[in-house]
Design a protein around this motif. Structure first.
Motif, PDB file in Angstrom:
ATOM      1  N   SER A  76       0.824  -1.208   0.000  1.00 16.48           N
ATOM      2  CA  SER A  76       0.000   0.000   0.000  1.00 16.48           C
ATOM      3  C   SER A  76       0.853   1.251   0.000  1.00 16.48           C
ATOM      4  O   SER A  76       1.906   1.299   0.631  1.00 16.48           O
ATOM      5  CB  SER A  76      -0.899   0.030   1.247  1.00 16.48           C
ATOM      6  N   ALA A  77       0.365   2.251  -0.714  1.00 20.56           N
ATOM      7  CA  ALA A  77       0.952   3.594  -0.656  1.00 20.56           C
ATOM      8  C   ALA A  77       0.024   4.433   0.212  1.00 20.56           C
ATOM      9  O   ALA A  77      -1.170   4.545  -0.070  1.00 20.56           O
ATOM     10  CB  ALA A  77       1.067   4.192  -2.048  1.00 20.56           C
ATOM     11  N   TRP A  78       0.566   4.989   1.266  1.00 19.85           N
ATOM     12  CA  TRP A  78      -0.212   5.816   2.169  1.00 19.85           C
ATOM     13  C   TRP A  78       0.242   7.262   1.981  1.00 19.85           C
ATOM     14  O   TRP A  78       1.417   7.582   2.141  1.00 19.85           O
ATOM     15  CB  TRP A  78      -0.005   5.361   3.603  1.00 19.85           C
ATOM     16  N   VAL A  79      -0.710   8.121   1.612  1.00 19.68           N
ATOM     17  CA  VAL A  79      -0.424   9.543   1.421  1.00 19.68           C
ATOM     18  C   VAL A  79      -0.962  10.262   2.650  1.00 19.68           C
ATOM     19  O   VAL A  79      -2.159  10.271   2.898  1.00 19.68           O
ATOM     20  CB  VAL A  79      -1.075  10.077   0.129  1.00 19.68           C
ATOM     21  N   SER A  80      -0.055  10.835   3.440  1.00 22.82           N
ATOM     22  CA  SER A  80      -0.475  11.459   4.691  1.00 22.82           C
ATOM     23  C   SER A  80      -1.148  12.802   4.434  1.00 22.82           C
ATOM     24  O   SER A  80      -1.095  13.350   3.345  1.00 22.82           O
ATOM     25  CB  SER A  80       0.719  11.631   5.624  1.00 22.82           C
ATOM     26  N   ASP A  81      -1.739  13.317   5.496  1.00 22.87           N
ATOM     27  CA  ASP A  81      -2.534  14.538   5.366  1.00 22.87           C
ATOM     28  C   ASP A  81      -1.690  15.800   5.527  1.00 22.87           C
ATOM     29  O   ASP A  81      -1.882  16.593   6.428  1.00 22.87           O
ATOM     30  CB  ASP A  81      -3.693  14.527   6.351  1.00 22.87           C
ATOM     31  N   GLY A  82      -0.768  15.987   4.589  1.00 21.74           N
ATOM     32  CA  GLY A  82       0.036  17.204   4.589  1.00 21.74           C
ATOM     33  C   GLY A  82      -0.629  18.353   3.858  1.00 21.74           C
ATOM     34  O   GLY A  82      -0.053  19.411   3.713  1.00 21.74           O
ATOM     35  N   TRP A  83      -1.854  18.127   3.339  1.00 23.22           N
ATOM     36  CA  TRP A  83      -2.704  19.121   2.705  1.00 23.22           C
ATOM     37  C   TRP A  83      -2.307  19.437   1.275  1.00 23.22           C
ATOM     38  O   TRP A  83      -3.024  20.111   0.575  1.00 23.22           O
ATOM     39  CB  TRP A  83      -2.813  20.397   3.528  1.00 23.22           C
ATOM     40  N   GLY A  84      -1.154  18.948   0.823  1.00 19.90           N
ATOM     41  CA  GLY A  84      -0.764  19.137  -0.572  1.00 19.90           C
ATOM     42  C   GLY A  84      -1.270  17.987  -1.416  1.00 19.90           C
ATOM     43  O   GLY A  84      -1.816  17.004  -0.915  1.00 19.90           O
ATOM     44  N   GLY A  85      -1.075  18.100  -2.718  1.00 16.18           N
ATOM     45  CA  GLY A  85      -1.548  17.068  -3.627  1.00 16.18           C
ATOM     46  C   GLY A  85      -0.421  16.469  -4.439  1.00 16.18           C
ATOM     47  O   GLY A  85       0.602  17.107  -4.691  1.00 16.18           O
ATOM     48  N   GLY A  86      -0.624  15.235  -4.868  1.00 16.21           N
ATOM     49  CA  GLY A  86       0.366  14.586  -5.704  1.00 16.21           C
ATOM     50  C   GLY A  86       0.034  13.128  -5.927  1.00 16.21           C
ATOM     51  O   GLY A  86      -0.968  12.618  -5.433  1.00 16.21           O
ATOM     52  N   THR A  87       0.910  12.475  -6.682  1.00 19.14           N
ATOM     53  CA  THR A  87       0.699  11.081  -7.079  1.00 19.14           C
ATOM     54  C   THR A  87       1.908  10.236  -6.703  1.00 19.14           C
ATOM     55  O   THR A  87       3.045  10.673  -6.862  1.00 19.14           O
ATOM     56  CB  THR A  87       0.468  10.998  -8.601  1.00 19.14           C
ATOM     57  N   VAL A  88       1.641   9.026  -6.236  1.00 23.62           N
ATOM     58  CA  VAL A  88       2.679   8.034  -5.962  1.00 23.62           C
ATOM     59  C   VAL A  88       2.476   6.897  -6.962  1.00 23.62           C
ATOM     60  O   VAL A  88       1.370   6.360  -7.066  1.00 23.62           O
ATOM     61  CB  VAL A  88       2.581   7.482  -4.528  1.00 23.62           C
ATOM     62  N   THR A  89       3.539   6.558  -7.701  1.00 25.37           N
ATOM     63  CA  THR A  89       3.477   5.443  -8.640  1.00 25.37           C
ATOM     64  C   THR A  89       4.563   4.436  -8.297  1.00 25.37           C
ATOM     65  O   THR A  89       5.562   4.777  -7.661  1.00 25.37           O
ATOM     66  CB  THR A  89       3.661   5.914 -10.095  1.00 25.37           C
ATOM     67  N   SER A  90       4.336   3.196  -8.727  1.00 26.61           N
ATOM     68  CA  SER A  90       5.292   2.128  -8.432  1.00 26.61           C
ATOM     69  C   SER A  90       5.909   1.591  -9.709  1.00 26.61           C
ATOM     70  O   SER A  90       5.339   1.684 -10.787  1.00 26.61           O
ATOM     71  CB  SER A  90       4.593   0.980  -7.690  1.00 26.61           C
ATOM     72  N   GLN A  91       7.109   1.031  -9.532  1.00 29.82           N
ATOM     73  CA  GLN A  91       7.791   0.299 -10.595  1.00 29.82           C
ATOM     74  C   GLN A  91       8.263  -1.001  -9.995  1.00 29.82           C
ATOM     75  O   GLN A  91       9.066  -0.952  -9.069  1.00 29.82           O
ATOM     76  CB  GLN A  91       8.966   1.114 -11.146  1.00 29.82           C
ATOM     77  N   PRO A  92       7.776  -2.179 -10.368  1.00 24.20           N
ATOM     78  CA  PRO A  92       6.842  -2.427 -11.459  1.00 24.20           C
ATOM     79  C   PRO A  92       5.474  -1.802 -11.183  1.00 24.20           C
ATOM     80  O   PRO A  92       5.124  -1.497 -10.047  1.00 24.20           O
ATOM     81  CB  PRO A  92       6.748  -3.948 -11.528  1.00 24.20           C
ATOM     82  N   ALA A  93       4.741  -1.605 -12.274  1.00 28.76           N
ATOM     83  CA  ALA A  93       3.439  -0.945 -12.213  1.00 28.76           C
ATOM     84  C   ALA A  93       2.484  -1.707 -11.307  1.00 28.76           C
ATOM     85  O   ALA A  93       2.599  -2.917 -11.130  1.00 28.76           O
ATOM     86  CB  ALA A  93       2.855  -0.826 -13.613  1.00 28.76           C
ATOM     87  N   GLY A  94       1.563  -0.978 -10.739  1.00 30.61           N
ATOM     88  CA  GLY A  94       0.540  -1.561  -9.873  1.00 30.61           C
ATOM     89  C   GLY A  94      -0.083  -0.497  -9.000  1.00 30.61           C
ATOM     90  O   GLY A  94      -1.283  -0.483  -8.776  1.00 30.61           O
ATOM     91  N   THR A 116       9.558  -9.446  -4.593  1.00 29.15           N
ATOM     92  CA  THR A 116       9.711  -8.397  -5.601  1.00 29.15           C
ATOM     93  C   THR A 116      10.170  -7.105  -4.935  1.00 29.15           C
ATOM     94  O   THR A 116       9.676  -6.739  -3.877  1.00 29.15           O
ATOM     95  CB  THR A 116       8.368  -8.145  -6.331  1.00 29.15           C
ATOM     96  N   THR A 117      11.111  -6.425  -5.561  1.00 25.64           N
ATOM     97  CA  THR A 117      11.528  -5.107  -5.088  1.00 25.64           C
ATOM     98  C   THR A 117      10.748  -4.065  -5.871  1.00 25.64           C
ATOM     99  O   THR A 117      10.791  -4.044  -7.100  1.00 25.64           O
ATOM    100  CB  THR A 117      13.038  -4.906  -5.270  1.00 25.64           C
ATOM    101  N   VAL A 118      10.022  -3.230  -5.156  1.00 24.31           N
ATOM    102  CA  VAL A 118       9.159  -2.221  -5.758  1.00 24.31           C
ATOM    103  C   VAL A 118       9.719  -0.841  -5.408  1.00 24.31           C
ATOM    104  O   VAL A 118       9.952  -0.539  -4.239  1.00 24.31           O
ATOM    105  CB  VAL A 118       7.703  -2.351  -5.260  1.00 24.31           C
ATOM    106  N   SER A 119       9.938  -0.011  -6.433  1.00 20.08           N
ATOM    107  CA  SER A 119      10.412   1.363  -6.234  1.00 20.08           C
ATOM    108  C   SER A 119       9.252   2.327  -6.459  1.00 20.08           C
ATOM    109  O   SER A 119       8.339   2.042  -7.231  1.00 20.08           O
ATOM    110  CB  SER A 119      11.533   1.684  -7.224  1.00 20.08           C
ATOM    111  N   PHE A 120       9.335   3.475  -5.808  1.00 20.06           N
ATOM    112  CA  PHE A 120       8.256   4.455  -5.874  1.00 20.06           C
ATOM    113  C   PHE A 120       8.761   5.804  -6.356  1.00 20.06           C
ATOM    114  O   PHE A 120       9.888   6.196  -6.055  1.00 20.06           O
ATOM    115  CB  PHE A 120       7.609   4.635  -4.491  1.00 20.06           C
ATOM    116  N   THR A 121       7.886   6.502  -7.065  1.00 20.36           N
ATOM    117  CA  THR A 121       8.135   7.879  -7.481  1.00 20.36           C
ATOM    118  C   THR A 121       6.978   8.727  -6.979  1.00 20.36           C
ATOM    119  O   THR A 121       5.810   8.360  -7.168  1.00 20.36           O
ATOM    120  CB  THR A 121       8.225   7.985  -9.016  1.00 20.36           C
TER     121      THR A 121
END
Length: 135
Positions: A39-57, A89-94
């Motif tokens: 899981s990607a957890w985006v905390s409540d810092g009030w800003g916006g953005g996207t988290v993506t994984s490699q490999p995709a998912g 699997t090793t998963v990297s995030f951007t």
């Protein structure tokens, strides 16, 4: 086992059992592979953005939110924030901030080696107007 007419023991049952066990063992590793949730957890810092994984998912987006401008709670993230990956699997995030936001921290940890059980990364996006401090 039983004796044949020459007094020698016949081991056909044992040979059959060994061949069957070898066949099962050669198939077992493919069947033993398992997946786990990440899981990607985006905390409540009030800003916006996207988290993506490699490999995709994972492709998880959090909209920016100003807690002082609205009595509504921050909206939930959209997209795929949890995905299944093969264990090992090793998963990297951007993390990519939306216009008007920056990355305050994360993704952490990065990368993640998927294990059985709970796996996660998190990131905090902040607005560039100073609602939270950067870094």
């Amino acid at each position: 086992m039983r004796k044949n007419r020459y007094g020698a023991w016949r081991a056909t049952g044992v040979v059959t059992a060994l061949v069957t066990a070898a066949a099962i063992a050669s198939v077992a590793p493919a069947q033993a592979r398992s997946t786990a949730q990440l899981s990607a957890w985006v905390s409540d810092g009030w800003g916006g953005g996207t988290v993506t994984s490699q490999p995709a998912g994972i492709n998880c987006h959090q909209s920016a939110w100003d807690p002082y401008a609205s009595s509504e709670p921050q909206p939930n993230p959209t997209g795929t924030c949890t995905a299944s990956f093969q264990v090992g699997t090793t998963v990297s995030f951007t993390a990519t901030p939306d216009p008007g936001s920056n990355i305050n921290d994360g993704p952490t940890p990065n990368p993640v080696t998927v294990r059985t059980g709970y796996n996660f990364t998190w990131v905090m996006f902040c607005p560039t107007d100073g609602l939270c401090s950067a870094g």
